[in-house]
Design an enzyme around this catalytic site. Structure first.
Site, mmCIF file in Angstrom:
data_model
loop_
_atom_site.group_PDB
_atom_site.id
_atom_site.type_symbol
_atom_site.label_atom_id
_atom_site.label_comp_id
_atom_site.label_asym_id
_atom_site.label_seq_id
_atom_site.Cartn_x
_atom_site.Cartn_y
_atom_site.Cartn_z
ATOM 1 N N GLY A 245 0.332 53.635 -92.926
ATOM 2 C CA GLY A 245 0.769 54.413 -91.773
ATOM 3 C C GLY A 245 0.344 55.880 -91.830
ATOM 4 C CG HIS A 246 1.955 58.596 -88.913
ATOM 5 N ND1 HIS A 246 2.639 59.748 -89.205
ATOM 6 C CD2 HIS A 246 2.885 57.734 -88.421
ATOM 7 C CE1 HIS A 246 3.913 59.618 -88.901
ATOM 8 N NE2 HIS A 246 4.092 58.396 -88.422
ATOM 9 C CG ASP A 247 0.984 62.485 -90.926
ATOM 10 O OD1 ASP A 247 0.232 63.465 -91.043
ATOM 11 O OD2 ASP A 247 1.357 62.040 -89.820
ATOM 12 C CB VAL A 265 5.854 60.656 -93.294
ATOM 13 C CG1 VAL A 265 5.985 62.081 -93.828
ATOM 14 C CG2 VAL A 265 5.453 60.717 -91.829
#
Length: 339
Positions: A245-247, A265
């Site tokens: 997933g993102h970040d 995150v």
């Protein structure tokens, strides 16, 4: 040979690449006047009105000089007192020294307007963009797609049907197997139940950064950061059908077996092993050299140098002892009942 893209990185070519490599997250090309931003989004500017913003970021990754938005009272205090210097908000509030508020009716729409202005959509007309920088000895198979402003290091192999989307960075000696997507949009939405469309997409302005000596299996998907970087550390190896997933930041020399799912995150430190089917929830940390056995579900931070199993994850030794006692329940019941 149109699908073989080997560029000799001469000094003049590297000069062109330098501005791209300096973009660590959604930084502006140069500091931008808050007064200009306020006029651009129609905001009332309060506090340090003569300051300049250096970038725009979302709350999980903000740094000093960043502009961030908040549109719910639950998060006002957290956002105003975060590392961000400038806050787009829909209500006047106490302003910490040196910071500024930009007050608008709809902070989310204002944030999106700024993000889209500085990182506008740029379509691709070739399978390998003319703005991509590809290092000596790297081989791009037919049907692979390399997007705008991508940087690929030396001696990489990008297999068929791989997509490397705009602004992503790949180091040296990286192998990416067929069907993988690097830099797909973040699964990140602004939610409001009082409008016709409840979930509105936040622009994905970040990147995926893959460090040297990484191998990515087939059918993997690695989302770009919302406004920062998703990062895969040096020497890490992925099996097939893995989602990141993102970040999320993954450390060096990690090993992920097939069908691992990691939310946004997340911080996974060096030397972590995730066996098949592990699921990791958002915004948590897994310590160095932790081992997660197959189908473990992670819902909170985990210490390093331990082995975990189960859902929710517990130390594997504890889970195994519990399973032994569960098997003994019928025997104990018979003993209690005097049979």
């Amino acid at each position: 040979m149109p699908f073989l893209s080997i560029l000799q990185q001469k000094p003049d070519k590297m000069q062109t690449a330098l501005p791209l490599l300096k973009i660590i997250f959604m930084q502006f090309p140069s500091p931008v006047s808050l007064q200009w931003i306020a006029e651009f989004i129609g905001a009332k500017l309060l506090g340090n009105t003569n300051a300049n913003a250096t970038g725009i970021n979302e709350i999980h990754k903000v740094e000093q000089g960043d502009l961030v938005f908040v549109d719910h009272p639950k998060y006002y205090e957290k956002c105003i007192n975060s590392a961000a210097s400038f806050i787009i908000i829909n209500k006047e509030a106490p302003i910490p020294e040196g910071k500024a508020l930009l007050i608008v009716d709809n902070p989310f729409e204002a944030y999106c307007k700024i993000a889209n202005h500085f990182r506008p959509f740029e379509g691709a007309v070739k399978t390998i963009s003319g703005t991509a920088i590809i290092g000596e000895g790297s081989f791009i198979y037919p049907t692979a797609f390399i997007g705008n402003h991508v940087s690929i290091g030396k001696n990489c192999i990008i297999h068929p049907n791989v997509s490397v989307m705009d602004y992503c960075v790949i180091g040296d000696n990286v192998i990416i197997q067929s069907g993988t997507v690097i830099g797909s949009d973040a699964f990140y939405y602004n939610t409001k139940k009082d409008r016709e469309v409840w979930y509105k997409k936040m622009p994905s302005c970040g990147r995926v950064v893959i460090e040297d000596d990484v191998e990515i299996g087939s059918g993997c998907t690695i989302d770009r950061g919302v406004s920062h970087d998703t990062r895969i550390g040096k020497g890490t190896k992925f099996d097939n059908l893995i989602h990141i997933g993102h970040d999320t930041v993954i450390g060096k020399n990690c090993l992920f077996a097939a069908s691992v799912v990691v939310a946004g995150v997340v911080t996974i430190k060096d030397g972590v092993i995730l066996w098949g089917g592990v699921i990791v929830n958002k915004t948590l940390t897994i310590g160095e050299n932790a081992v997660l056995l197959g189908r473990t579900g992670v819902s909170g931070d985990l210490e390093g140098n331990k082995t975990y199993w189960g859902a929710p994850a517990q130390e594997a030794g504890i889970v195994k002892r519990e399973m032994i006692w569960v098997k003994r329940i019928p025997q104990l019941w018979e003993k209690v009942m005097g049979k």
